[in-house]
Design a protein around this motif. Sequence first.
Motif, PDB file in Angstrom:
ATOM      1  N   ASN A  20       4.597  14.389 -11.536  1.00 38.43           N
ATOM      2  CA  ASN A  20       5.541  14.192 -13.221  1.00 38.43           C
ATOM      3  C   ASN A  20       4.471  14.900 -14.107  1.00 38.43           C
ATOM      4  OD1 ASN A  20       8.058  12.596 -12.103  1.00 38.43           O
ATOM      5  ND2 ASN A  20       6.726  10.779 -12.742  1.00 38.43           N
ATOM      6  N   GLN A  21       3.341  15.262 -13.292  1.00 37.79           N
ATOM      7  CA  GLN A  21       2.593  16.209 -14.746  1.00 37.79           C
ATOM      8  C   GLN A  21       2.259  16.639 -14.009  1.00 37.79           C
ATOM      9  OE1 GLN A  21      -1.244  13.829 -13.121  1.00 37.79           O
ATOM     10  NE2 GLN A  21      -1.237  12.029 -15.457  1.00 37.79           N
ATOM     11  N   SER A  22       2.805  16.936 -12.846  1.00 39.00           N
ATOM     12  CA  SER A  22       2.576  19.196 -13.023  1.00 39.00           C
ATOM     13  C   SER A  22       4.341  19.844 -12.755  1.00 39.00           C
ATOM     14  CB  SER A  22       2.140  18.994 -11.459  1.00 39.00           C
ATOM     15  OG  SER A  22       2.894  18.661 -10.260  1.00 39.00           O
ATOM     16  N   ASN A  23       4.917  19.135 -13.325  1.00 36.88           N
ATOM     17  CA  ASN A  23       6.183  18.800 -12.646  1.00 36.88           C
ATOM     18  C   ASN A  23       7.555  18.802 -13.361  1.00 36.88           C
ATOM     19  OD1 ASN A  23       8.509  20.545 -12.384  1.00 36.88           O
ATOM     20  ND2 ASN A  23       9.556  20.177 -10.479  1.00 36.88           N
ATOM     21  N   GLU A  24       7.147  18.302 -15.274  1.00 36.67           N
ATOM     22  CA  GLU A  24       7.795  18.161 -16.501  1.00 36.67           C
ATOM     23  C   GLU A  24       8.991  18.259 -16.315  1.00 36.67           C
ATOM     24  OE1 GLU A  24       6.265  19.108 -19.869  1.00 36.67           O
ATOM     25  OE2 GLU A  24       4.364  18.182 -19.311  1.00 36.67           O
ATOM     26  N   ALA A  25       9.817  19.116 -15.998  1.00 39.17           N
ATOM     27  CA  ALA A  25      11.124  19.725 -15.420  1.00 39.17           C
ATOM     28  C   ALA A  25      11.882  18.653 -14.688  1.00 39.17           C
ATOM     29  CB  ALA A  25      11.322  21.190 -14.771  1.00 39.17           C
ATOM     30  N   VAL A  26      11.819  18.132 -13.914  1.00 43.83           N
ATOM     31  CA  VAL A  26      12.223  17.195 -12.874  1.00 43.83           C
ATOM     32  C   VAL A  26      11.822  16.023 -12.776  1.00 43.83           C
ATOM     33  CG1 VAL A  26      12.876  17.067 -10.618  1.00 43.83           C
ATOM     34  CG2 VAL A  26      12.891  18.735 -11.614  1.00 43.83           C
ATOM     35  N   VAL A  27      11.639  15.241 -13.414  1.00 50.43           N
ATOM     36  CA  VAL A  27      11.003  13.551 -13.263  1.00 50.43           C
ATOM     37  C   VAL A  27      11.661  12.967 -12.257  1.00 50.43           C
ATOM     38  CG1 VAL A  27      10.567  11.281 -14.517  1.00 50.43           C
ATOM     39  CG2 VAL A  27      10.590  13.643 -15.985  1.00 50.43           C
ATOM     40  N   GLU A  28      10.770  12.384 -12.244  1.00 48.30           N
ATOM     41  CA  GLU A  28      10.858  11.027 -10.672  1.00 48.30           C
ATOM     42  C   GLU A  28      10.575  10.105 -10.094  1.00 48.30           C
ATOM     43  OE1 GLU A  28       9.015  10.734  -6.306  1.00 48.30           O
ATOM     44  OE2 GLU A  28       8.382  13.276  -6.978  1.00 48.30           O
TER      45      GLU A  28
ATOM     46  N   PHE B 144       7.358   0.856  -9.326  1.00 47.99           N
ATOM     47  CA  PHE B 144       6.730   0.073 -10.331  1.00 47.99           C
ATOM     48  C   PHE B 144       7.010  -0.793  -9.358  1.00 47.99           C
ATOM     49  CE2 PHE B 144       5.043   3.257 -13.956  1.00 47.99           C
ATOM     50  CZ  PHE B 144       3.797   3.398 -13.086  1.00 47.99           C
ATOM     51  N   ASN B 145       8.252  -1.063  -9.924  1.00 49.44           N
ATOM     52  CA  ASN B 145       9.128  -2.437  -9.475  1.00 49.44           C
ATOM     53  C   ASN B 145       9.362  -3.047  -8.011  1.00 49.44           C
ATOM     54  OD1 ASN B 145       9.216  -3.233 -12.169  1.00 49.44           O
ATOM     55  ND2 ASN B 145      11.055  -2.236 -12.207  1.00 49.44           N
ATOM     56  N   ASP B 146       8.978  -1.805  -7.045  1.00 50.61           N
ATOM     57  CA  ASP B 146       8.469  -2.031  -5.653  1.00 50.61           C
ATOM     58  C   ASP B 146       7.375  -2.480  -4.942  1.00 50.61           C
ATOM     59  OD1 ASP B 146      11.156  -0.549  -5.981  1.00 50.61           O
ATOM     60  OD2 ASP B 146      10.479   1.419  -4.175  1.00 50.61           O
ATOM     61  N   SER B 147       6.912  -3.192  -6.480  1.00 51.46           N
ATOM     62  CA  SER B 147       5.861  -4.119  -4.907  1.00 51.46           C
ATOM     63  C   SER B 147       5.093  -5.638  -6.178  1.00 51.46           C
ATOM     64  CB  SER B 147       4.717  -2.738  -4.269  1.00 51.46           C
ATOM     65  OG  SER B 147       3.742  -3.574  -4.101  1.00 51.46           O
TER      66      SER B 147
ATOM     67  N   LEU C  25       0.888  -1.500  -0.263  1.00 56.20           N
ATOM     68  CA  LEU C  25       0.180   0.131   0.222  1.00 56.20           C
ATOM     69  C   LEU C  25       0.901   0.965   0.328  1.00 56.20           C
ATOM     70  CD1 LEU C  25      -2.639  -0.937   2.858  1.00 56.20           C
ATOM     71  CD2 LEU C  25      -2.638  -0.610   0.198  1.00 56.20           C
ATOM     72  N   SER C  26       1.775   0.650   0.883  1.00 56.78           N
ATOM     73  CA  SER C  26       2.968   2.191   0.664  1.00 56.78           C
ATOM     74  C   SER C  26       3.253   2.690  -0.497  1.00 56.78           C
ATOM     75  CB  SER C  26       4.084   2.291   1.506  1.00 56.78           C
ATOM     76  OG  SER C  26       5.279   2.911   1.833  1.00 56.78           O
ATOM     77  N   VAL C  27       4.034   1.524  -1.264  1.00 56.64           N
ATOM     78  CA  VAL C  27       4.652   1.516  -2.835  1.00 56.64           C
ATOM     79  C   VAL C  27       3.480   2.292  -3.984  1.00 56.64           C
ATOM     80  CG1 VAL C  27       5.100   0.256  -4.858  1.00 56.64           C
ATOM     81  CG2 VAL C  27       6.170  -0.002  -2.493  1.00 56.64           C
ATOM     82  N   LEU C  28       2.082   1.912  -3.687  1.00 58.83           N
ATOM     83  CA  LEU C  28       1.503   2.265  -4.571  1.00 58.83           C
ATOM     84  C   LEU C  28       1.062   3.334  -4.119  1.00 58.83           C
ATOM     85  CD1 LEU C  28      -1.328   1.638  -6.271  1.00 58.83           C
ATOM     86  CD2 LEU C  28      -2.803   1.327  -4.602  1.00 58.83           C
ATOM     87  N   SER C  29       1.013   4.416  -2.807  1.00 56.60           N
ATOM     88  CA  SER C  29       0.817   5.691  -2.815  1.00 56.60           C
ATOM     89  C   SER C  29       2.465   6.264  -3.170  1.00 56.60           C
ATOM     90  CB  SER C  29       1.123   5.544  -0.837  1.00 56.60           C
ATOM     91  OG  SER C  29       0.687   7.274  -0.217  1.00 56.60           O
ATOM     92  N   ALA C  30       3.508   5.591  -3.104  1.00 57.79           N
ATOM     93  CA  ALA C  30       4.366   6.101  -3.495  1.00 57.79           C
ATOM     94  C   ALA C  30       4.475   6.755  -4.916  1.00 57.79           C
ATOM     95  CB  ALA C  30       5.535   5.976  -3.706  1.00 57.79           C
ATOM     96  N   CYS C  31       3.572   4.978  -5.007  1.00 62.69           N
ATOM     97  CA  CYS C  31       3.524   5.299  -7.665  1.00 62.69           C
ATOM     98  C   CYS C  31       2.338   6.242  -7.895  1.00 62.69           C
ATOM     99  CB  CYS C  31       2.849   3.984  -7.853  1.00 62.69           C
ATOM    100  SG  CYS C  31       4.343   2.932  -7.612  1.00 62.69           S
ATOM    101  N   ILE C  32       1.605   6.392  -6.907  1.00 63.99           N
ATOM    102  CA  ILE C  32       0.916   7.535  -7.446  1.00 63.99           C
ATOM    103  C   ILE C  32       0.931   9.564  -7.319  1.00 63.99           C
ATOM    104  CG2 ILE C  32      -1.453   8.495  -6.897  1.00 63.99           C
ATOM    105  CD1 ILE C  32      -2.348   5.644  -6.160  1.00 63.99           C
ATOM    106  N   LYS C  33       2.319   9.338  -6.610  1.00 60.62           N
ATOM    107  CA  LYS C  33       2.418  10.750  -5.949  1.00 60.62           C
ATOM    108  C   LYS C  33       4.117  11.278  -6.556  1.00 60.62           C
ATOM    109  CE  LYS C  33       4.975  12.964  -2.412  1.00 60.62           C
ATOM    110  NZ  LYS C  33       6.193  12.558  -0.662  1.00 60.62           N
ATOM    111  N   ALA C  34       4.422  10.178  -7.159  1.00 57.88           N
ATOM    112  CA  ALA C  34       5.692  10.172  -8.308  1.00 57.88           C
ATOM    113  C   ALA C  34       5.195  10.192  -9.770  1.00 57.88           C
ATOM    114  CB  ALA C  34       6.232   8.749  -8.718  1.00 57.88           C
ATOM    115  N   LEU C  35       3.518  10.042  -9.934  1.00 55.46           N
ATOM    116  CA  LEU C  35       3.239  10.031 -11.292  1.00 55.46           C
ATOM    117  C   LEU C  35       2.432  11.039 -11.444  1.00 55.46           C
ATOM    118  CD1 LEU C  35       1.401   6.865 -11.589  1.00 55.46           C
ATOM    119  CD2 LEU C  35       3.301   7.666 -13.244  1.00 55.46           C
ATOM    120  N   ARG C  36       2.015  11.700 -10.512  1.00 58.36           N
ATOM    121  CA  ARG C  36       1.466  13.001  -9.840  1.00 58.36           C
ATOM    122  C   ARG C  36       2.118  14.738 -10.225  1.00 58.36           C
ATOM    123  NH1 ARG C  36      -2.702  14.575  -4.866  1.00 58.36           N
ATOM    124  NH2 ARG C  36      -3.196  16.019  -6.016  1.00 58.36           N
TER     125      ARG C  36
END
Length: 138
Positions: free
Chosen positions: A109-117, A121-124, A96-107
Amino acid sequence: KVKSFVVGCGLVRRRQRWRAVAATNMNASSSRSHGVFQIRLVRVPLDAHGQELLRDPQYAHACKLNIVDLAGSERASRTNNQGARLREAGGINKSLSVLSACIKALRSNQSNEAVVERVPFNDSKLTKLFQSFFQGYG
């Protein structure tokens, strides 16, 4: 291949028996695993006479539907889990923590294209399973 709704429902009921549950101090029948039911629908038209399926892939349409039952996170101090139950809870909490981290990183990356986080995905197994959906290829 499942060709009818009735057969599909039978599969869901049979798989429900495999669902891992156990009693904890917080819940008499606590889910000890995530449940994922994946459906792939394919629509293929019939020929002009309505007799044969058109085998040409350009006429076929496919989509995937996932129904997910996530096990809830638990605080070890409240459930008093020990041994196998404690390890299960740790695995559930990690996924669940990895799922949360994926969603946070995707959001991010969508809002700040200059710095790609990096999206972890492979952590779970759970997030690896849904990676294509998160990336827009579902």
